[in-house]
Design an enzyme around this catalytic site. Structure first.
Site, PDB file in Angstrom:
ATOM      1  N   ASP A  90      67.904  -3.007 -10.095  1.00  0.00           N
ATOM      2  CA  ASP A  90      66.722  -2.608 -10.713  1.00  0.00           C
ATOM      3  C   ASP A  90      65.994  -4.001 -11.422  1.00  0.00           C
ATOM      4  O   ASP A  90      66.722  -4.802 -11.402  1.00  0.00           O
ATOM      5  CB  ASP A  90      67.396  -1.646 -11.870  1.00  0.00           C
ATOM      6  CG  ASP A  90      66.330  -1.098 -12.658  1.00  0.00           C
ATOM      7  OD1 ASP A  90      65.034  -1.051 -12.142  1.00  0.00           O
ATOM      8  OD2 ASP A  90      66.590  -0.709 -13.844  1.00  0.00           O
ATOM      9  N   HIS A  98      68.533   7.484 -17.067  1.00  0.00           N
ATOM     10  CA  HIS A  98      67.623   7.882 -15.969  1.00  0.00           C
ATOM     11  C   HIS A  98      68.433   9.037 -15.060  1.00  0.00           C
ATOM     12  O   HIS A  98      68.484   8.737 -13.853  1.00  0.00           O
ATOM     13  CB  HIS A  98      67.115   6.934 -15.155  1.00  0.00           C
ATOM     14  CG  HIS A  98      65.758   7.171 -14.279  1.00  0.00           C
ATOM     15  ND1 HIS A  98      65.264   8.394 -14.467  1.00  0.00           N
ATOM     16  CD2 HIS A  98      64.982   6.122 -13.584  1.00  0.00           C
ATOM     17  CE1 HIS A  98      64.272   8.396 -13.745  1.00  0.00           C
ATOM     18  NE2 HIS A  98      64.017   7.211 -13.325  1.00  0.00           N
ATOM     19  N   ARG A 112      64.107  12.066  -4.901  1.00  0.00           N
ATOM     20  CA  ARG A 112      63.610  12.556  -6.058  1.00  0.00           C
ATOM     21  C   ARG A 112      63.229  13.860  -6.148  1.00  0.00           C
ATOM     22  O   ARG A 112      63.277  14.504  -6.996  1.00  0.00           O
ATOM     23  CB  ARG A 112      62.778  11.698  -6.731  1.00  0.00           C
ATOM     24  CG  ARG A 112      63.175   9.991  -6.946  1.00  0.00           C
ATOM     25  CD  ARG A 112      64.118   9.886  -8.229  1.00  0.00           C
ATOM     26  NE  ARG A 112      63.685  10.611  -9.597  1.00  0.00           N
ATOM     27  CZ  ARG A 112      62.840   9.733 -10.260  1.00  0.00           C
ATOM     28  NH1 ARG A 112      62.405   8.674  -9.913  1.00  0.00           N
ATOM     29  NH2 ARG A 112      62.458  10.661 -11.503  1.00  0.00           N
ATOM     30  N   CYS A 144      65.823   2.046  -7.532  1.00  0.00           N
ATOM     31  CA  CYS A 144      64.962   2.964  -7.779  1.00  0.00           C
ATOM     32  C   CYS A 144      63.595   2.973  -7.715  1.00  0.00           C
ATOM     33  O   CYS A 144      62.806   3.994  -7.741  1.00  0.00           O
ATOM     34  CB  CYS A 144      65.237   3.515  -9.304  1.00  0.00           C
ATOM     35  SG  CYS A 144      64.783   2.107 -10.384  1.00  0.00           S
ATOM     36  N   ARG A 190      59.486  11.627 -20.338  1.00  0.00           N
ATOM     37  CA  ARG A 190      59.762  10.193 -20.152  1.00  0.00           C
ATOM     38  C   ARG A 190      59.179   9.518 -21.471  1.00  0.00           C
ATOM     39  O   ARG A 190      58.333   9.452 -21.744  1.00  0.00           O
ATOM     40  CB  ARG A 190      59.124   9.556 -19.038  1.00  0.00           C
ATOM     41  CG  ARG A 190      58.804   7.970 -18.828  1.00  0.00           C
ATOM     42  CD  ARG A 190      58.623   7.520 -17.390  1.00  0.00           C
ATOM     43  NE  ARG A 190      59.511   7.715 -16.654  1.00  0.00           N
ATOM     44  CZ  ARG A 190      59.535   7.089 -15.327  1.00  0.00           C
ATOM     45  NH1 ARG A 190      58.651   6.022 -15.057  1.00  0.00           N
ATOM     46  NH2 ARG A 190      60.452   7.196 -14.431  1.00  0.00           N
ATOM     47  N   GLN A 241      67.063   9.976 -11.450  1.00  0.00           N
ATOM     48  CA  GLN A 241      67.230   9.162 -10.361  1.00  0.00           C
ATOM     49  C   GLN A 241      68.517   8.869  -9.896  1.00  0.00           C
ATOM     50  O   GLN A 241      68.803   8.827  -8.627  1.00  0.00           O
ATOM     51  CB  GLN A 241      66.703   7.563 -10.955  1.00  0.00           C
ATOM     52  CG  GLN A 241      66.716   6.550  -9.938  1.00  0.00           C
ATOM     53  CD  GLN A 241      65.674   6.585  -8.926  1.00  0.00           C
ATOM     54  OE1 GLN A 241      64.711   6.918  -9.332  1.00  0.00           O
ATOM     55  NE2 GLN A 241      66.159   6.616  -7.654  1.00  0.00           N
TER      56      GLN A 241
HETATM   57  N1  NVA Z   1      64.655   0.168 -15.593  1.00  0.00           N
HETATM   58  C1  NVA Z   1      63.261   0.429 -14.866  1.00  0.00           C
HETATM   59  C2  NVA Z   1      63.586   1.796 -14.153  1.00  0.00           C
HETATM   60  C3  NVA Z   1      61.961   2.259 -13.786  1.00  0.00           C
HETATM   61  C4  NVA Z   1      62.295   3.598 -12.875  1.00  0.00           C
HETATM   62  C5  NVA Z   1      62.423   0.762 -16.520  1.00  0.00           C
HETATM   63  O1  NVA Z   1      63.138   1.604 -17.090  1.00  0.00           O
HETATM   64  O2  NVA Z   1      61.538   0.361 -16.125  1.00  0.00           O
HETATM   65  N1   CP Z   2      62.213   5.604 -10.047  1.00  0.00           N
HETATM   66  C1   CP Z   2      61.242   5.935 -10.885  1.00  0.00           C
HETATM   67  O1   CP Z   2      61.517   6.667 -11.902  1.00  0.00           O
HETATM   68  O2   CP Z   2      59.849   5.728 -10.635  1.00  0.00           O
HETATM   69  P1   CP Z   2      58.824   5.983 -11.621  1.00  0.00           P
HETATM   70  O3   CP Z   2      58.778   4.955 -12.534  1.00  0.00           O
HETATM   71  O4   CP Z   2      57.511   5.440 -10.458  1.00  0.00           O
HETATM   72  O5   CP Z   2      58.417   7.437 -11.849  1.00  0.00           O
END
Ligand code: NVA
Ligand code: CP
Length: 300
Positions: A219, A129, A287, A259, A102, A132
């Site tokens: 989101d 993502h 997930r 998500c 990540r 997700q």
């Molecule tokens: N768009 C959000 C998704 C988190 C799972 C982010 O990137 O923070």
């Molecule tokens: N939806 C998602 O990816 O959650 P986290 O940021 O908690 O991993």
């Protein structure tokens, strides 16, 4: 399929194969049927951003599959002190059977895959993502018994979630409408992909996008890494919310997905969130199952 870097790389039949395997693994886990397909295998999980779901579901999933998962904060790796991603990839490939990462830049995930010799899984970048979206498709299919022909509407920021939903949903035969404020459009790669699909529309009005939707998704207005823009974004995104009006515009049996984490009162109201909490937390649970399927496909 060697890696899971972005939805764009997956063939429609590969998406369906992952969803089918995810359903099977979910059944096996619920019924206590052993499914230790990754006995003796090790997954490294590199995190350059925070996570609850991704971290815990990968770690628990790897354990359920008979393997082991290592949490690697990029701050504690030499990567955090500037060791090149190409060298990190070559070193980790000697110890591990797979890497989940990540991070911010999609290019770093692609570089890890290019220079390493083991499968790489994208656990979120600024542009995609995929894990997700696989869980989202799994959840939609559970609730609606099909994917093809359904209309998914995304309201909010044209960031990682929007990009991956556009590509993933169109690939499996869904129609997609997206409502974003000016200046917050999805990435060019997602728009380029979508332009060949008659079932895609990008609009400015959330209610227009939501018309006859089977699935509503949103989101956060400020993603990880955008914290400093939060106040400006609150102004720019005003009205780009899933609320009772949006629900009314959609089909009567509309399902709502998020998500998570959610900022209730911003991109979704408390009321709509709680009324649709079952689907949202099933989505979170999925997930685990979807990622187990991805790991079995890539590392099994
Ligand atoms: N768009 C959000 C998704 C988190 C799972 C982010 O990137 O923070
Ligand atoms: N939806 C998602 O990816 O959650 P986290 O940021 O908690 O991993």
């Amino acid at each position: 399929m060697k890696h899971l870097l972005k939805m764009l790389d997956l063939k429609p039949e590969e998406i369906i194969e992952i969803l089918n395997l995810a359903d099977q693994l979910k059944y096996e886990q619920k019924h206590g049927i052993p499914h230790k397909h990754l006995q003796g295998k090790t997954l490294g999980m590199i995190f350059e951003k925070a996570s609850t779901r991704t971290r815990v579901s990968f770690e628990a999933g790897m354990y359920q599959l008979g393997g082991y998962a290592l949490f690697l904060s990029s701050q504690e790796l030499q990567m955090g002190r500037g060791e090149p991603i190409e060298d990190t990839a070559r070193v980790l490939s000697r110890y591990l059977d797979g890497i989940m990462i990540r991070t911010f830049k999609q290019e770093d995930v692609e570089a890890l895959a290019e220079h390493g010799s083991i499968p790489v899984i994208n656990g979120l970048t600024d542009s995609s993502h995929p894990c997700q979206v696989l869980a989202d498709l799994m959840t939609i299919r559970e609730y609606k018994n099909k994917l093809e022909g359904l209309k998914l509407c995304f309201i909010g920021d044209g960031h990682n979630m929007a990009n991956s939903l556009i590509v993933g949903c169109l690939k499996v035969g869904m129609n997609v409408s997206v409502a974003v404020p000016e200046g917050y459009e999805p990435a060019q790669f997602a728009l380029d992909f979508a332009k060949d699909y008659a079932g895609f529309e990008l609009v400015r009005e959330p209610l227009k996008a939501a018309a006859n939707a089977d699935v509503l998704v949103t989101d956060v207005w400020s993603s990880m890494g955008q914290e400093e823009e939060a106040e400006k974004r609150k102004r720019d995104f005003a009205g780009f919310q899933i609320n009772c009006e949006t629900i009314k515009a959609a089909n009567p049996d509309v399902m709502v997905l998020h998500c998570l984490p959610a900022h209730k009162g911003e991109e979704i109201t408390h009321k709509v969130f709680e009324e649709h909490a079952n689907a949202i937390f099933d989505e979170s649970e999925n997930r685990l199952h979807a990622q187990k399927a991805v790991m079995v496909k890539l590392m099994g």
